[in-house]
Design a protein around this motif. Structure first.
Motif, PDB file in Angstrom:
ATOM      1  N   VAL A 180      11.187  -8.612  -0.980  1.00 54.07           N
ATOM      2  CA  VAL A 180      10.082  -9.010  -1.860  1.00 54.07           C
ATOM      3  C   VAL A 180       8.757  -9.029  -1.090  1.00 54.07           C
ATOM      4  O   VAL A 180       7.730  -8.553  -1.590  1.00 54.07           O
ATOM      5  CB  VAL A 180      10.377 -10.375  -2.527  1.00 54.07           C
ATOM      6  CG1 VAL A 180       9.169 -10.892  -3.265  1.00 54.07           C
ATOM      7  CG2 VAL A 180      11.558 -10.243  -3.477  1.00 54.07           C
ATOM      8  N   VAL A 181       8.758  -9.530   0.124  1.00 59.02           N
ATOM      9  CA  VAL A 181       7.530  -9.537   0.930  1.00 59.02           C
ATOM     10  C   VAL A 181       7.092  -8.109   1.242  1.00 59.02           C
ATOM     11  O   VAL A 181       5.901  -7.772   1.169  1.00 59.02           O
ATOM     12  CB  VAL A 181       7.733 -10.356   2.223  1.00 59.02           C
ATOM     13  CG1 VAL A 181       6.594 -10.130   3.202  1.00 59.02           C
ATOM     14  CG2 VAL A 181       7.856 -11.829   1.896  1.00 59.02           C
ATOM     15  N   GLY A 182       8.044  -7.238   1.555  1.00 58.21           N
ATOM     16  CA  GLY A 182       7.717  -5.838   1.802  1.00 58.21           C
ATOM     17  C   GLY A 182       7.131  -5.160   0.579  1.00 58.21           C
ATOM     18  O   GLY A 182       6.156  -4.402   0.686  1.00 58.21           O
ATOM     19  N   HIS A 183       7.694  -5.445  -0.586  1.00 57.80           N
ATOM     20  CA  HIS A 183       7.155  -4.874  -1.825  1.00 57.80           C
ATOM     21  C   HIS A 183       5.752  -5.391  -2.106  1.00 57.80           C
ATOM     22  O   HIS A 183       4.871  -4.624  -2.520  1.00 57.80           O
ATOM     23  CB  HIS A 183       8.074  -5.198  -3.004  1.00 57.80           C
ATOM     24  CG  HIS A 183       9.339  -4.406  -2.997  1.00 57.80           C
ATOM     25  ND1 HIS A 183      10.428  -4.750  -3.755  1.00 57.80           N
ATOM     26  CD2 HIS A 183       9.709  -3.286  -2.330  1.00 57.80           C
ATOM     27  CE1 HIS A 183      11.395  -3.877  -3.576  1.00 57.80           C
ATOM     28  NE2 HIS A 183      10.991  -2.985  -2.701  1.00 57.80           N
ATOM     29  N   ALA A 184       5.535  -6.679  -1.875  1.00 58.13           N
ATOM     30  CA  ALA A 184       4.200  -7.251  -2.104  1.00 58.13           C
ATOM     31  C   ALA A 184       3.171  -6.627  -1.162  1.00 58.13           C
ATOM     32  O   ALA A 184       2.058  -6.287  -1.583  1.00 58.13           O
ATOM     33  CB  ALA A 184       4.237  -8.768  -1.941  1.00 58.13           C
ATOM     34  N   CYS A 185       3.539  -6.448   0.091  1.00 54.64           N
ATOM     35  CA  CYS A 185       2.619  -5.820   1.055  1.00 54.64           C
ATOM     36  C   CYS A 185       2.337  -4.376   0.667  1.00 54.64           C
ATOM     37  O   CYS A 185       1.191  -3.910   0.759  1.00 54.64           O
ATOM     38  CB  CYS A 185       3.192  -5.893   2.464  1.00 54.64           C
ATOM     39  SG  CYS A 185       3.244  -7.547   3.144  1.00 54.64           S
ATOM     40  N   PHE A 186       3.360  -3.650   0.229  1.00 55.29           N
ATOM     41  CA  PHE A 186       3.167  -2.271  -0.205  1.00 55.29           C
ATOM     42  C   PHE A 186       2.202  -2.208  -1.386  1.00 55.29           C
ATOM     43  O   PHE A 186       1.288  -1.380  -1.411  1.00 55.29           O
ATOM     44  CB  PHE A 186       4.508  -1.643  -0.581  1.00 55.29           C
ATOM     45  CG  PHE A 186       4.381  -0.307  -1.261  1.00 55.29           C
ATOM     46  CD1 PHE A 186       4.060   0.820  -0.535  1.00 55.29           C
ATOM     47  CD2 PHE A 186       4.572  -0.187  -2.628  1.00 55.29           C
ATOM     48  CE1 PHE A 186       3.931   2.056  -1.157  1.00 55.29           C
ATOM     49  CE2 PHE A 186       4.451   1.030  -3.263  1.00 55.29           C
ATOM     50  CZ  PHE A 186       4.137   2.163  -2.523  1.00 55.29           C
ATOM     51  N   LEU A 187       2.406  -3.094  -2.361  1.00 60.41           N
ATOM     52  CA  LEU A 187       1.518  -3.083  -3.525  1.00 60.41           C
ATOM     53  C   LEU A 187       0.094  -3.459  -3.147  1.00 60.41           C
ATOM     54  O   LEU A 187      -0.866  -2.934  -3.716  1.00 60.41           O
ATOM     55  CB  LEU A 187       2.067  -4.038  -4.599  1.00 60.41           C
ATOM     56  CG  LEU A 187       3.334  -3.542  -5.307  1.00 60.41           C
ATOM     57  CD1 LEU A 187       3.940  -4.641  -6.160  1.00 60.41           C
ATOM     58  CD2 LEU A 187       3.021  -2.302  -6.143  1.00 60.41           C
ATOM     59  N   LEU A 188      -0.058  -4.366  -2.187  1.00 58.77           N
ATOM     60  CA  LEU A 188      -1.400  -4.687  -1.711  1.00 58.77           C
ATOM     61  C   LEU A 188      -2.066  -3.499  -1.039  1.00 58.77           C
ATOM     62  O   LEU A 188      -3.277  -3.291  -1.180  1.00 58.77           O
ATOM     63  CB  LEU A 188      -1.352  -5.863  -0.723  1.00 58.77           C
ATOM     64  CG  LEU A 188      -1.474  -7.241  -1.316  1.00 58.77           C
ATOM     65  CD1 LEU A 188      -1.304  -8.294  -0.227  1.00 58.77           C
ATOM     66  CD2 LEU A 188      -2.801  -7.437  -2.015  1.00 58.77           C
ATOM     67  N   LEU A 189      -1.290  -2.723  -0.293  1.00 61.40           N
ATOM     68  CA  LEU A 189      -1.854  -1.563   0.407  1.00 61.40           C
ATOM     69  C   LEU A 189      -2.288  -0.467  -0.548  1.00 61.40           C
ATOM     70  O   LEU A 189      -3.297   0.216  -0.290  1.00 61.40           O
ATOM     71  CB  LEU A 189      -0.839  -1.013   1.399  1.00 61.40           C
ATOM     72  CG  LEU A 189      -0.626  -1.823   2.663  1.00 61.40           C
ATOM     73  CD1 LEU A 189       0.511  -1.228   3.483  1.00 61.40           C
ATOM     74  CD2 LEU A 189      -1.891  -1.864   3.487  1.00 61.40           C
ATOM     75  N   ILE A 190      -1.565  -0.250  -1.634  1.00 68.24           N
ATOM     76  CA  ILE A 190      -1.911   0.858  -2.524  1.00 68.24           C
ATOM     77  C   ILE A 190      -2.923   0.452  -3.597  1.00 68.24           C
ATOM     78  O   ILE A 190      -3.446   1.322  -4.286  1.00 68.24           O
ATOM     79  CB  ILE A 190      -0.663   1.471  -3.173  1.00 68.24           C
ATOM     80  CG1 ILE A 190       0.010   0.503  -4.129  1.00 68.24           C
ATOM     81  CG2 ILE A 190       0.288   1.987  -2.133  1.00 68.24           C
ATOM     82  CD1 ILE A 190       1.056   1.149  -5.006  1.00 68.24           C
ATOM     83  N   THR A 191      -3.174  -0.847  -3.743  1.00 73.63           N
ATOM     84  CA  THR A 191      -4.166  -1.265  -4.728  1.00 73.63           C
ATOM     85  C   THR A 191      -5.560  -1.074  -4.132  1.00 73.63           C
ATOM     86  O   THR A 191      -5.839  -1.579  -3.066  1.00 73.63           O
ATOM     87  CB  THR A 191      -3.955  -2.750  -5.095  1.00 73.63           C
ATOM     88  OG1 THR A 191      -2.637  -2.903  -5.618  1.00 73.63           O
ATOM     89  CG2 THR A 191      -4.977  -3.213  -6.139  1.00 73.63           C
ATOM     90  N   PRO A 192      -6.415  -0.311  -4.834  1.00 71.54           N
ATOM     91  CA  PRO A 192      -7.756  -0.049  -4.266  1.00 71.54           C
ATOM     92  C   PRO A 192      -8.627  -1.287  -4.187  1.00 71.54           C
ATOM     93  O   PRO A 192      -8.504  -2.224  -4.867  1.00 71.54           O
ATOM     94  CB  PRO A 192      -8.351   0.977  -5.204  1.00 71.54           C
ATOM     95  CG  PRO A 192      -7.479   1.055  -6.390  1.00 71.54           C
ATOM     96  CD  PRO A 192      -6.209   0.336  -6.100  1.00 71.54           C
TER      97      PRO A 192
END
Length: 132
Positions: A120-132
């Motif tokens: 879940v933390v990895g998914h949250a970090c990934f989504l933060l990285l791809i959100t402009p």
């Protein structure tokens, strides 16, 4: 014989059934190593070791569905983000991140970091990285 009575108590976080030895949940082996003739760089003599393995089982259905599969499906929603306008993309991305953070708050309390928490933390970090 190995005394694993602490794991038989009802209050123990990790439990082993009373017939744990018969079912294979507890394995205990003694190994004797004879270094009287060839010391192999060690002190010569006969050494004994006792190896004990405890196999614990935990229910995995809730973790798998609620935290891993649902979290992965939320990440898959990010494929629709490039089709959105910038403001909508930022709003959608941040709402997906906040949903991942909400999953962290509803997870059962543990003393160690679990696989579900890491995902879940990895998914949250990934989504933060791809959100402009």
């Amino acid at each position: 014989n190995v005394d694993f009575g602490v794991f038989k108590k009802e209050t123990s976080e990790y439990r082993i059934a009373d017939n744990g030895v018969e079912t294979g949940d507890v394995v205990c082996r003694m190994v004797v190593r004879d270094l009287t003739k060839q010391s192999l760089g060690n002190s010569s003599g006969v050494y004994t070791r006792v190896y004990t393995v405890f196999l614990f089982e935990a229910p995995h259905g809730e973790d798998l569905t609620k935290f891993i599969i649902f979290s992965s499906l939320l990440v898959q929603l990010s494929i629709f983000m490039p089709a959105l306008e910038l403001a909508d993309m930022i709003g959608s991305g941040l709402s997906l991140v906040l949903t991942q953070v909400a999953l962290l708050f509803v997870m059962p309390a543990t003393a160690e970091i679990t696989t579900s928490e890491t995902i879940v933390v990895g998914h949250a970090c990934f989504l933060l990285l791809i959100t402009p």
